[in-house]
Design a protein around this motif. Structure first.
Motif, PDB file in Angstrom:
ATOM      1  N   HIS A 203       4.030  18.906   9.453  1.00  0.00           N
ATOM      2  CA  HIS A 203       4.491  19.456   8.174  1.00  0.00           C
ATOM      3  C   HIS A 203       3.579  18.927   7.061  1.00  0.00           C
ATOM      4  O   HIS A 203       4.008  18.149   6.203  1.00  0.00           O
ATOM      5  CB  HIS A 203       5.951  19.072   7.915  1.00  0.00           C
ATOM      6  CG  HIS A 203       6.912  19.701   8.873  1.00  0.00           C
ATOM      7  ND1 HIS A 203       7.549  20.898   8.616  1.00  0.00           N
ATOM      8  CD2 HIS A 203       7.314  19.305  10.112  1.00  0.00           C
ATOM      9  CE1 HIS A 203       8.312  21.220   9.651  1.00  0.00           C
ATOM     10  NE2 HIS A 203       8.181  20.269  10.575  1.00  0.00           N
ATOM     11  N   PRO A 204       2.312  19.345   7.073  1.00  0.00           N
ATOM     12  CA  PRO A 204       1.332  18.762   6.145  1.00  0.00           C
ATOM     13  C   PRO A 204       1.627  19.023   4.667  1.00  0.00           C
ATOM     14  O   PRO A 204       1.077  18.327   3.805  1.00  0.00           O
ATOM     15  CB  PRO A 204       0.010  19.410   6.568  1.00  0.00           C
ATOM     16  CG  PRO A 204       0.402  20.654   7.290  1.00  0.00           C
ATOM     17  CD  PRO A 204       1.697  20.332   7.979  1.00  0.00           C
ATOM     18  N   LYS A 205       2.471  19.997   4.356  1.00  0.00           N
ATOM     19  CA  LYS A 205       2.818  20.238   2.952  1.00  0.00           C
ATOM     20  C   LYS A 205       3.761  19.163   2.402  1.00  0.00           C
ATOM     21  O   LYS A 205       3.864  18.985   1.191  1.00  0.00           O
ATOM     22  CB  LYS A 205       3.478  21.609   2.802  1.00  0.00           C
ATOM     23  CG  LYS A 205       2.549  22.784   3.053  1.00  0.00           C
ATOM     24  CD  LYS A 205       3.291  24.092   2.837  1.00  0.00           C
ATOM     25  CE  LYS A 205       2.378  25.292   3.078  1.00  0.00           C
ATOM     26  NZ  LYS A 205       3.120  26.583   2.882  1.00  0.00           N
ATOM     27  N   VAL A 206       4.448  18.466   3.309  1.00  0.00           N
ATOM     28  CA  VAL A 206       5.422  17.451   2.905  1.00  0.00           C
ATOM     29  C   VAL A 206       4.731  16.097   2.822  1.00  0.00           C
ATOM     30  O   VAL A 206       3.957  15.726   3.699  1.00  0.00           O
ATOM     31  CB  VAL A 206       6.593  17.388   3.906  1.00  0.00           C
ATOM     32  CG1 VAL A 206       7.579  16.286   3.520  1.00  0.00           C
ATOM     33  CG2 VAL A 206       7.302  18.734   3.973  1.00  0.00           C
ATOM     34  N   LYS A 207       5.027  15.352   1.756  1.00  0.00           N
ATOM     35  CA  LYS A 207       4.551  13.980   1.652  1.00  0.00           C
ATOM     36  C   LYS A 207       5.601  13.068   2.278  1.00  0.00           C
ATOM     37  O   LYS A 207       6.734  13.004   1.793  1.00  0.00           O
ATOM     38  CB  LYS A 207       4.314  13.585   0.193  1.00  0.00           C
ATOM     39  CG  LYS A 207       3.038  14.150  -0.402  1.00  0.00           C
ATOM     40  CD  LYS A 207       3.129  15.592  -0.796  1.00  0.00           C
ATOM     41  CE  LYS A 207       4.011  15.777  -2.007  1.00  0.00           C
ATOM     42  NZ  LYS A 207       4.022  17.207  -2.466  1.00  0.00           N
ATOM     43  N   THR A 208       5.240  12.410   3.362  1.00  0.00           N
ATOM     44  CA  THR A 208       6.203  11.617   4.130  1.00  0.00           C
ATOM     45  C   THR A 208       5.735  10.176   4.235  1.00  0.00           C
ATOM     46  O   THR A 208       4.556   9.909   4.475  1.00  0.00           O
ATOM     47  CB  THR A 208       6.407  12.236   5.526  1.00  0.00           C
ATOM     48  OG1 THR A 208       7.371  11.464   6.256  1.00  0.00           O
ATOM     49  CG2 THR A 208       5.117  12.317   6.313  1.00  0.00           C
ATOM     50  N   MET A 209       6.637   9.231   4.044  1.00  0.00           N
ATOM     51  CA  MET A 209       6.286   7.810   4.062  1.00  0.00           C
ATOM     52  C   MET A 209       7.410   7.004   4.697  1.00  0.00           C
ATOM     53  O   MET A 209       8.593   7.317   4.514  1.00  0.00           O
ATOM     54  CB  MET A 209       6.044   7.294   2.638  1.00  0.00           C
ATOM     55  CG  MET A 209       4.992   8.074   1.871  1.00  0.00           C
ATOM     56  SD  MET A 209       5.018   7.707   0.108  1.00  0.00           S
ATOM     57  CE  MET A 209       4.261   9.201  -0.555  1.00  0.00           C
ATOM     58  N   ALA A 210       7.037   5.969   5.433  1.00  0.00           N
ATOM     59  CA  ALA A 210       7.997   5.018   6.005  1.00  0.00           C
ATOM     60  C   ALA A 210       7.913   3.748   5.173  1.00  0.00           C
ATOM     61  O   ALA A 210       6.893   3.049   5.216  1.00  0.00           O
ATOM     62  CB  ALA A 210       7.676   4.742   7.465  1.00  0.00           C
ATOM     63  N   MET A 211       8.950   3.452   4.423  1.00  0.00           N
ATOM     64  CA  MET A 211       8.903   2.357   3.455  1.00  0.00           C
ATOM     65  C   MET A 211       9.781   1.183   3.846  1.00  0.00           C
ATOM     66  O   MET A 211      10.983   1.340   4.069  1.00  0.00           O
ATOM     67  CB  MET A 211       9.350   2.862   2.076  1.00  0.00           C
ATOM     68  CG  MET A 211       9.206   1.809   0.978  1.00  0.00           C
ATOM     69  SD  MET A 211      10.162   2.180  -0.524  1.00  0.00           S
ATOM     70  CE  MET A 211      11.835   1.865   0.051  1.00  0.00           C
ATOM     71  N   HIS A 212       9.173  -0.003   3.930  1.00  0.00           N
ATOM     72  CA  HIS A 212       9.943  -1.240   4.048  1.00  0.00           C
ATOM     73  C   HIS A 212      10.539  -1.545   2.676  1.00  0.00           C
ATOM     74  O   HIS A 212       9.800  -1.663   1.685  1.00  0.00           O
ATOM     75  CB  HIS A 212       9.026  -2.379   4.491  1.00  0.00           C
ATOM     76  CG  HIS A 212       9.633  -3.744   4.356  1.00  0.00           C
ATOM     77  ND1 HIS A 212      10.891  -4.062   4.853  1.00  0.00           N
ATOM     78  CD2 HIS A 212       9.161  -4.882   3.778  1.00  0.00           C
ATOM     79  CE1 HIS A 212      11.155  -5.328   4.592  1.00  0.00           C
ATOM     80  NE2 HIS A 212      10.130  -5.845   3.937  1.00  0.00           N
ATOM     81  N   PRO A 213      11.865  -1.648   2.555  1.00  0.00           N
ATOM     82  CA  PRO A 213      12.483  -1.795   1.229  1.00  0.00           C
ATOM     83  C   PRO A 213      12.459  -3.205   0.668  1.00  0.00           C
ATOM     84  O   PRO A 213      12.875  -3.424  -0.470  1.00  0.00           O
ATOM     85  CB  PRO A 213      13.922  -1.357   1.485  1.00  0.00           C
ATOM     86  CG  PRO A 213      14.175  -1.774   2.902  1.00  0.00           C
ATOM     87  CD  PRO A 213      12.866  -1.533   3.623  1.00  0.00           C
ATOM     88  N   GLY A 214      11.982  -4.169   1.460  1.00  0.00           N
ATOM     89  CA  GLY A 214      12.082  -5.566   1.071  1.00  0.00           C
ATOM     90  C   GLY A 214      13.201  -6.236   1.849  1.00  0.00           C
ATOM     91  O   GLY A 214      13.900  -5.605   2.650  1.00  0.00           O
ATOM     92  N   SER A 215      13.360  -7.512   1.636  1.00  0.00           N
ATOM     93  CA  SER A 215      14.389  -8.298   2.331  1.00  0.00           C
ATOM     94  C   SER A 215      15.540  -8.528   1.362  1.00  0.00           C
ATOM     95  O   SER A 215      15.466  -9.375   0.469  1.00  0.00           O
ATOM     96  CB  SER A 215      13.810  -9.630   2.815  1.00  0.00           C
ATOM     97  OG  SER A 215      12.722  -9.399   3.696  1.00  0.00           O
ATOM     98  N   ILE A 216      16.600  -7.762   1.552  1.00  0.00           N
ATOM     99  CA  ILE A 216      17.664  -7.665   0.556  1.00  0.00           C
ATOM    100  C   ILE A 216      18.999  -8.062   1.174  1.00  0.00           C
ATOM    101  O   ILE A 216      19.295  -7.707   2.316  1.00  0.00           O
ATOM    102  CB  ILE A 216      17.737  -6.222   0.014  1.00  0.00           C
ATOM    103  CG1 ILE A 216      16.398  -5.868  -0.655  1.00  0.00           C
ATOM    104  CG2 ILE A 216      18.891  -6.047  -0.964  1.00  0.00           C
ATOM    105  CD1 ILE A 216      16.208  -4.394  -0.901  1.00  0.00           C
ATOM    106  N   LYS A 217      19.795  -8.761   0.420  1.00  0.00           N
ATOM    107  CA  LYS A 217      21.087  -9.238   0.909  1.00  0.00           C
ATOM    108  C   LYS A 217      22.110  -8.101   0.844  1.00  0.00           C
ATOM    109  O   LYS A 217      22.973  -8.049  -0.028  1.00  0.00           O
ATOM    110  CB  LYS A 217      21.557 -10.437   0.092  1.00  0.00           C
ATOM    111  CG  LYS A 217      22.750 -11.160   0.710  1.00  0.00           C
ATOM    112  CD  LYS A 217      23.101 -12.409  -0.091  1.00  0.00           C
ATOM    113  CE  LYS A 217      24.275 -13.149   0.558  1.00  0.00           C
ATOM    114  NZ  LYS A 217      24.640 -14.368  -0.199  1.00  0.00           N
ATOM    115  N   THR A 218      22.001  -7.180   1.792  1.00  0.00           N
ATOM    116  CA  THR A 218      22.965  -6.093   1.902  1.00  0.00           C
ATOM    117  C   THR A 218      24.053  -6.472   2.897  1.00  0.00           C
ATOM    118  O   THR A 218      23.938  -7.461   3.630  1.00  0.00           O
ATOM    119  CB  THR A 218      22.269  -4.812   2.380  1.00  0.00           C
ATOM    120  OG1 THR A 218      21.739  -5.043   3.695  1.00  0.00           O
ATOM    121  CG2 THR A 218      21.147  -4.407   1.441  1.00  0.00           C
TER     122      THR A 218
END
Length: 289
Positions: A203-218
């Motif tokens: 799907h080259p028209k779509v900008k896709t990214m896998a993001m590490h959100p950080g280390s968060i106290k969820t």
């Protein structure tokens, strides 16, 4: 990974910093008329991402399993942004029919999708080898973290093709290392990184990214109390990062892994050309020279 997240020599960030300051997005309503769907948006990181997009003017479709929790997030957004358009949709992301229904509902309500954040996730205590844990629960973690992303990608990507939109996956630094007793989580997060690469190819028209959100106290993160001293990042860090990643400036990250802990301006200034030239920040075997 060609360039592991913990080794990229840029300033580590743990909270909002000038390069991702959301104030201009809030002031200028950057995302006005944009339709943003967020899974796992009833608490923690997903909630903060939803709030930030709402403050930046977006129309929101919020997806989670519990109506009461989604209602609370909706009320939070409406208090900050009176008149915001916030639709709440109930789904278990592991269930194909549920996900198809919420995408169909969003399209029926709003007509299109511009940004989808696949944020729903699951983590279990990392206190036993996988042979000593419930095998069904092990597979359920894979189902939530991998199948849940696949399901929303399967049904949302054809709509994002039409808008040349964005698909953002909440990944993890755990995708890039091997920690004893964390196999289900690490494998699932590593797998969605590769899925992210296939999304770019197919799907080259779509900008896709896998993001590490950080280390968060969820609530999810605290299932592993041994990691408490690592949980130093704010939920505003990934929320501000995502506003930048979907702003158009960082489209060159498409198909790659990116960490919210990286100073994005430094990465762009010092590493962009090298990353593109070497096809870095993707999963592949590396042999030391």
């Amino acid at each position: 990974m060609s360039v592991p997240s913990e080794d990229l020599p840029v300033t580590p960030r743990h909270d909002i910093y000038p390069g991702i300051d959301p104030t201009p997005h809030f002031k200028n309503q950057t995302y006005k008329n944009k339709i943003v769907l967020v899974t796992g948006s009833s608490r923690g990181i997903g909630e903060e991402i939803a709030v930030y997009y709402g403050r930046a003017g977006a129309t929101l479709a919020l997806v989670a399993r519990q109506q009461s929790a989604l209602d609370a997030v909706r009320e939070t957004i409406l208090k900050e942004v009176p008149g915001a358009v916030v639709e709440t949709l109930i789904a278990d992301v592991t269930k194909t029919t549920d996900v198809k229904n919420v995408v169909d509902e969003a399209i029926s309500k709003f007509g299109r999708l511009d940004i989808v954040v696949a944020n729903a996730g699951k983590a279990d205590p990392w206190d036993k080898p996988f042979t000593e844990t419930d095998p069904d629960n092990w597979w359920n973690t894979i189902e939530v973290n991998l199948r849940g992303v696949y399901n929303i990608a399967h049904y949302a990507l054809p709509h994002l093709d039409l808008t040349s939109g964005y698909f953002i996956i909440t990944s993890s630094r755990g995708a890039q290392n091997r920690r004893p007793n964390a196999s289900a989580y690490a494998i699932s997060k590593h797998a969605v990184g590769r899925l992210n690469e296939f999304i770019k190819l197919e799907h080259p028209k779509v900008k896709t990214m896998a993001m590490h959100p950080g280390s968060i106290k969820t609530a999810m993160a605290v299932t592993n109390p041994g990691l408490a001293h690592f949980l130093i990042d704010t939920p505003q860090l990934p929320a501000g990062t995502i506003l930048q990643l979907t702003s158009g400036r960082y489209d060159w990250f498409s198909g790659r892994y990116v960490s919210a802990n990286w100073d994005l301006e430094e990465v762009e200034r010092d590493w962009k050309e090298k990353i593109i030239a070497s096809e870095a920040l993707v999963s592949r075997l590396a042999i030391p020279s």
